[in-house]
Design a protein around this motif. Structure first.
Motif, PDB file in Angstrom:
ATOM      1  N   UNK A 117     -10.555 -10.798   7.473  1.00 45.18           N
ATOM      2  CA  UNK A 117     -11.282 -10.963   6.209  1.00 45.18           C
ATOM      3  C   UNK A 117     -12.125  -9.736   5.873  1.00 45.18           C
ATOM      4  N   UNK A 118     -12.081  -9.344   4.621  1.00 45.14           N
ATOM      5  CA  UNK A 118     -12.825  -8.167   4.175  1.00 45.14           C
ATOM      6  C   UNK A 118     -13.432  -8.447   2.804  1.00 45.14           C
ATOM      7  N   UNK A 119     -14.623  -7.917   2.604  1.00 47.45           N
ATOM      8  CA  UNK A 119     -15.371  -8.217   1.381  1.00 47.45           C
ATOM      9  C   UNK A 119     -14.717  -7.611   0.138  1.00 47.45           C
ATOM     10  N   UNK A 120     -14.690  -8.436  -0.941  1.00 46.72           N
ATOM     11  CA  UNK A 120     -14.272  -7.929  -2.258  1.00 46.72           C
ATOM     12  C   UNK A 120     -15.441  -8.028  -3.251  1.00 46.72           C
ATOM     13  N   UNK A 121     -16.636  -8.274  -2.691  1.00 48.56           N
ATOM     14  CA  UNK A 121     -17.830  -8.373  -3.526  1.00 48.56           C
ATOM     15  C   UNK A 121     -18.207  -9.821  -3.818  1.00 48.56           C
ATOM     16  N   UNK A 122     -19.436 -10.016  -4.290  1.00 47.69           N
ATOM     17  CA  UNK A 122     -19.906 -11.357  -4.677  1.00 47.69           C
ATOM     18  C   UNK A 122     -19.511 -11.582  -6.126  1.00 47.69           C
ATOM     19  N   UNK A 123     -18.316 -12.134  -6.305  1.00 47.79           N
ATOM     20  CA  UNK A 123     -17.739 -12.271  -7.636  1.00 47.79           C
ATOM     21  C   UNK A 123     -18.165 -13.577  -8.284  1.00 47.79           C
ATOM     22  N   UNK A 124     -18.251 -13.558  -9.630  1.00 48.64           N
ATOM     23  CA  UNK A 124     -18.560 -14.769 -10.388  1.00 48.64           C
ATOM     24  C   UNK A 124     -17.345 -15.687 -10.384  1.00 48.64           C
ATOM     25  N   UNK A 125     -17.557 -16.987 -10.655  1.00 51.50           N
ATOM     26  CA  UNK A 125     -16.400 -17.892 -10.733  1.00 51.50           C
ATOM     27  C   UNK A 125     -15.382 -17.394 -11.747  1.00 51.50           C
ATOM     28  N   UNK A 126     -14.116 -17.564 -11.443  1.00 46.90           N
ATOM     29  CA  UNK A 126     -13.066 -17.122 -12.344  1.00 46.90           C
ATOM     30  C   UNK A 126     -11.803 -16.733 -11.597  1.00 46.90           C
ATOM     31  N   UNK A 127     -10.835 -16.206 -12.350  1.00 42.18           N
ATOM     32  CA  UNK A 127      -9.546 -15.795 -11.771  1.00 42.18           C
ATOM     33  C   UNK A 127      -9.493 -14.274 -11.704  1.00 42.18           C
ATOM     34  N   UNK A 128      -9.042 -13.776 -10.561  1.00 49.17           N
ATOM     35  CA  UNK A 128      -8.996 -12.334 -10.338  1.00 49.17           C
ATOM     36  C   UNK A 128      -7.617 -11.938  -9.816  1.00 49.17           C
ATOM     37  N   UNK A 129      -7.194 -10.726 -10.217  1.00 51.60           N
ATOM     38  CA  UNK A 129      -5.912 -10.191  -9.733  1.00 51.60           C
ATOM     39  C   UNK A 129      -6.158  -8.872  -8.992  1.00 51.60           C
ATOM     40  N   UNK A 130      -5.411  -8.706  -7.895  1.00 57.16           N
ATOM     41  CA  UNK A 130      -5.526  -7.489  -7.091  1.00 57.16           C
ATOM     42  C   UNK A 130      -4.114  -6.973  -6.775  1.00 57.16           C
ATOM     43  N   UNK A 131      -3.895  -5.679  -7.041  1.00 56.71           N
ATOM     44  CA  UNK A 131      -2.643  -5.025  -6.621  1.00 56.71           C
ATOM     45  C   UNK A 131      -2.859  -4.503  -5.201  1.00 56.71           C
ATOM     46  N   UNK A 132      -1.998  -4.923  -4.289  1.00 52.08           N
ATOM     47  CA  UNK A 132      -2.158  -4.587  -2.865  1.00 52.08           C
ATOM     48  C   UNK A 132      -1.217  -3.440  -2.494  1.00 52.08           C
ATOM     49  N   UNK A 133      -1.756  -2.449  -1.781  1.00 50.51           N
ATOM     50  CA  UNK A 133      -0.921  -1.367  -1.231  1.00 50.51           C
ATOM     51  C   UNK A 133      -1.218  -1.226   0.262  1.00 50.51           C
ATOM     52  N   UNK A 134      -0.289  -0.601   0.960  1.00 46.26           N
ATOM     53  CA  UNK A 134      -0.463  -0.333   2.399  1.00 46.26           C
ATOM     54  C   UNK A 134       0.047   1.066   2.700  1.00 46.26           C
ATOM     55  N   UNK A 135      -0.727   1.820   3.493  1.00 47.37           N
ATOM     56  CA  UNK A 135      -0.374   3.186   3.870  1.00 47.37           C
ATOM     57  C   UNK A 135      -0.280   3.261   5.386  1.00 47.37           C
ATOM     58  N   UNK A 136       0.897   3.675   5.911  1.00 51.85           N
ATOM     59  CA  UNK A 136       1.069   3.702   7.364  1.00 51.85           C
ATOM     60  C   UNK A 136       0.546   4.993   7.961  1.00 51.85           C
ATOM     61  N   UNK A 137       0.709   5.138   9.299  1.00 54.03           N
ATOM     62  CA  UNK A 137       0.159   6.299  10.004  1.00 54.03           C
ATOM     63  C   UNK A 137       0.873   7.588   9.634  1.00 54.03           C
ATOM     64  N   UNK A 138       2.095   7.484   9.072  1.00 54.16           N
ATOM     65  CA  UNK A 138       2.805   8.673   8.610  1.00 54.16           C
ATOM     66  C   UNK A 138       2.472   8.990   7.161  1.00 54.16           C
ATOM     67  N   UNK A 139       1.452   8.285   6.617  1.00 51.77           N
ATOM     68  CA  UNK A 139       0.960   8.478   5.244  1.00 51.77           C
ATOM     69  C   UNK A 139       1.981   8.076   4.194  1.00 51.77           C
ATOM     70  N   UNK A 140       2.874   7.166   4.565  1.00 57.82           N
ATOM     71  CA  UNK A 140       3.775   6.581   3.575  1.00 57.82           C
ATOM     72  C   UNK A 140       3.057   5.398   2.914  1.00 57.82           C
ATOM     73  N   UNK A 141       2.883   5.456   1.578  1.00 57.56           N
ATOM     74  CA  UNK A 141       2.145   4.412   0.868  1.00 57.56           C
ATOM     75  C   UNK A 141       3.100   3.603   0.004  1.00 57.56           C
ATOM     76  N   UNK A 142       2.942   2.284   0.086  1.00 59.03           N
ATOM     77  CA  UNK A 142       3.759   1.420  -0.766  1.00 59.03           C
ATOM     78  C   UNK A 142       3.376   1.637  -2.228  1.00 59.03           C
ATOM     79  N   UNK A 143       4.308   1.331  -3.114  1.00 60.41           N
ATOM     80  CA  UNK A 143       4.059   1.588  -4.532  1.00 60.41           C
ATOM     81  C   UNK A 143       3.060   0.597  -5.110  1.00 60.41           C
TER      82      UNK A 143
END
Length: 638
Positions: free
Chosen positions: A454-480
């Motif tokens: 678990x990691x903080x995304x801030x103290x957000x107000x009630x509502x619906x939120x969208x987040x685009x998720x990316x991942x970067x490996x040790x070879x610095x390859x980042x997902x789109x």
């Protein structure tokens, strides 16, 4: 070819030595490790004669190697060479006068039995090869080996060094050595201590036989020779026309010498390849399959005979000293390209120069690469994959930061940096347009099982939120950054929600072991999982999820601590998520749950994670589920 002849005194001393070798008496030197050696008798007899010694602690180490300098000691003792007056100046710069083998090496060199390896060195610590042993013993035997090399018919005949072929053939002819049962000779194989013992014993016997044939021992009481009776010379009849000569015949004081029909040819030194060095297309710290290496050398010939060709032979071996080396087929060029068969091996090369005139076949030089060959390095260009269905949110009350987390397999790789880009889809078409993403929130790095803490995304107000998720490996390859990897979370925030307190007592075999190791593919086993609530539950729930390769069934059991006090089978309604998750409901108080999984076949090698999540109030909303608790099973090879 130069031959050596022992004096009668030497022959007699050798005969006395052989007499001691032939004695049937029990050996005074008892080695504990030669009972299965084919050279046991020779080892005991040579040890009793003081020619061979053990390696300490009552052992002889029959299959061990013998160095060139130790073999020189064996030679000096076997031939009774004079080691009492070595030269004041060392012949070889790597065998100094304070070396234990100095006197023996100098005596063997003076007797013409051994020579150096080039650059003024003797290379005394190098192991003796079988073909080197053949050359030295045939030289000491004093037989002519000229022309015998054509008689060799072993499967690996071509691997005999050119300078050794005739000597190897002579050693076989005089039964000093034999080939292997598989039809090979293994000329460049390392001579073992038991082989040296057996060949030394055979050599001493053969040497005495040959020398005794050349010595005629006079009888003890010889009869006097009779003076031959001369017949009276008949007077010559002078020719009637020739008056008899009155001048006496005088021998010519300066007769013309008769030329030797087989004069000794002048000595012509063999050419040699010196200062061997490896050259690579590109210098790298590691050597990998597909890389090419070349061998360079300096050609030297004392008579300046021109170099016309060079023979190359490449080998692979399991150690950096080149022992037990194996000839690589069709490797007869000055360069060689590493193959898959070379992985985890060392590569070496033999170089033999050939001159146009004089002694045409040169001496063979040898060099080993100091690094092992490795698999090629394949560059990682594939970014981690993301499974958005494995992400969830901790909806915390106002004043406390909300959290995103991922369960097992959320990310396809370990140690990938995961980012969440807040996305405001202004036109509601489900496509990320320029300017719609905010600065990313770094959620942390993925765990070994692909989960994300678990990691903080801030103290957000009630509502619906969208987040685009990316991942970067040790070879610095980042997902789109794509709408395909967007998660949507809904926050209510209307009630102060507390997270269920984490348990401190959970794991394998009585809740104390968080890690366990088992062998892959063994017969089905039964193992146990335990969990104790971290706080008082009120109609709470517990979910236990197993990784891929494991599953729950109605044959598995749990212990009813607050009911019958016995092991009970799971029911169908407790098993969810295609058998991956078991649920307990209606938990009240500080409770313990123990389960037994039966007939579990341990999957292939890897790490497998089991997850516990407790919720102190179950369906109620005043308590949020606890953070996931993990314990891991490590599957290892048999």
């Amino acid at each position: 070819m130069r031959t050596r002849k022992l004096t009668t005194a030497s022959i007699l001393s050798m005969a006395l030595l052989l007499g001691s070798l032939a004695s049937p008496a029990v050996a005074s030197t008892a080695f504990t490790d030669i009972s299965d050696s084919y050279a046991k008798d020779a080892i005991n007899k040579l040890a009793d004669a003081g020619i061979l010694k053990g390696t300490g602690n009552g052992r002889f180490n029959p299959t061990g190697d013998i160095s060139r300098q130790d073999f020189a000691i064996v030679l000096s003792k076997a031939l009774n060479l004079n080691t009492s007056t070595p030269p004041q100046t060392a012949t070889f710069k790597d065998v100094s006068s304070d070396s234990y083998a100095f006197a023996a090496v100098e005596a063997a060199y003076k007797a013409g039995l051994v020579s150096g390896t080039g650059n003024g060195k003797f290379s005394g610590t190098q192991s003796l090869t079988r073909e080197q042993m053949a050359v030295i013993f045939v030289n000491a035997l004093g037989v002519d080996a000229t022309g015998k090399g054509t008689s060799l018919s072993f499967a690996d005949y071509s691997s005999v060094s050119p300078w050794a072929k005739e000597y190897v053939a002579a050693a076989l002819e005089h039964q000093l050595m034999t080939g292997n049962s598989n039809g090979t000779l293994d000329p460049k194989g390392i001579a073992s201590r038991q082989q040296v013992a057996l060949v030394t014993s055979k050599f001493l016997t053969k040497k005495t036989e040959l020398e005794q044939e050349q010595v005629v021992i006079p009888p003890t009481n010889p009869e006097p020779e009779q003076e031959p009776v001369k017949e009276p010379e008949k007077p010559s009849t002078p020719s009637p026309n020739t008056p008899p000569s009155t001048t006496p015949t005088v021998p010519d004081s300066n007769p013309n010498p008769t030329p030797n029909p087989n004069p000794e040819p002048p000595l012509n030194a063999a050419p040699i390849a010196k200062d061997l060095s490896f050259v690579f297309e590109e210098e790298t710290e590691i050597l990998v399959v597909g890389q090419q290496v070349s061998i360079h050398f300096d050609y030297e010939d004392a008579e300046d005979d021109q170099l016309v060709s060079t023979n190359y032979a490449w080998y692979r071996s399991s150690n950096s000293e080149g022992r037990n080396k194996e000839l690589i087929p069709d490797s007869n060029n000055s360069s060689y390209t590493f193959t898959e068969e070379d992985v985890d091996h060392y590569i070496s090369v033999e170089v033999t120069p050939n001159a146009a005139t004089g002694t045409t076949t040169g001496l063979t030089s040898y060099k080993v690469l100091d690094r092992v060959i490795m698999e090629p390095i394949i560059e990682d260009t594939t970014p981690p994959s993301i499974n958005t269905t494995k992400f969830d949110v901790n909806d915390n009350y106002n004043g406390t930061d909300d959290q995103l987390f991922g369960i097992e397999s959320a990310i396809s790789e370990e140690n990938a940096v995961v980012r969440a880009y807040p996305w405001l889809d202004t036109n509601n078409i489900g496509v990320i347009d320029e300017g719609e993403l905010r600065e990313p929130i770094i959620l942390g790095t993925s765990n070994v099982d692909g989960s994300l803490d678990p990691s903080s995304i801030g103290d957000l107000a009630p509502g619906e939120y969208k987040f685009a998720i990316t991942a970067t490996d040790e070879a610095l390859n980042e997902s789109e950054i794509s709408s395909d990897y967007v998660i949507t979370v809904s926050l209510t925030k209307d009630v102060q929600v507390q997270i269920t307190k984490s348990s401190e007592s959970y794991g394998f075999d009585g809740y104390f072991a968080r890690e366990k190791e088992s062998v892959a593919g063994i017969n089905p086993i039964t193992f146990r999982l335990d969990y104790v609530t971290g706080e008082v539950f009120e109609n709470g729930t517990l979910e236990i999820t197993v990784p891929d390769g494991f599953s729950f069934g109605t044959d598995d059991k749990y212990f009813d601590y607050d009911g019958s006090g016995a092991w009970r089978n799971f029911t169908e309604d407790q098993i969810i998520n295609d058998g991956k998750t078991i649920t307990f409901t209606g938990i009240s108080g500080m409770e313990r749950r123990s389960i037994l999984l039966y007939n579990q076949l341990i999957p292939q090698e890897g790490i497998y994670t089991f997850t516990f999540i407790g919720d102190a109030d179950g369906a109620e909303s005043s308590k949020a589920p606890s953070e996931p608790h993990y314990c891991t099973l490590r599957s290892v090879s048999p």
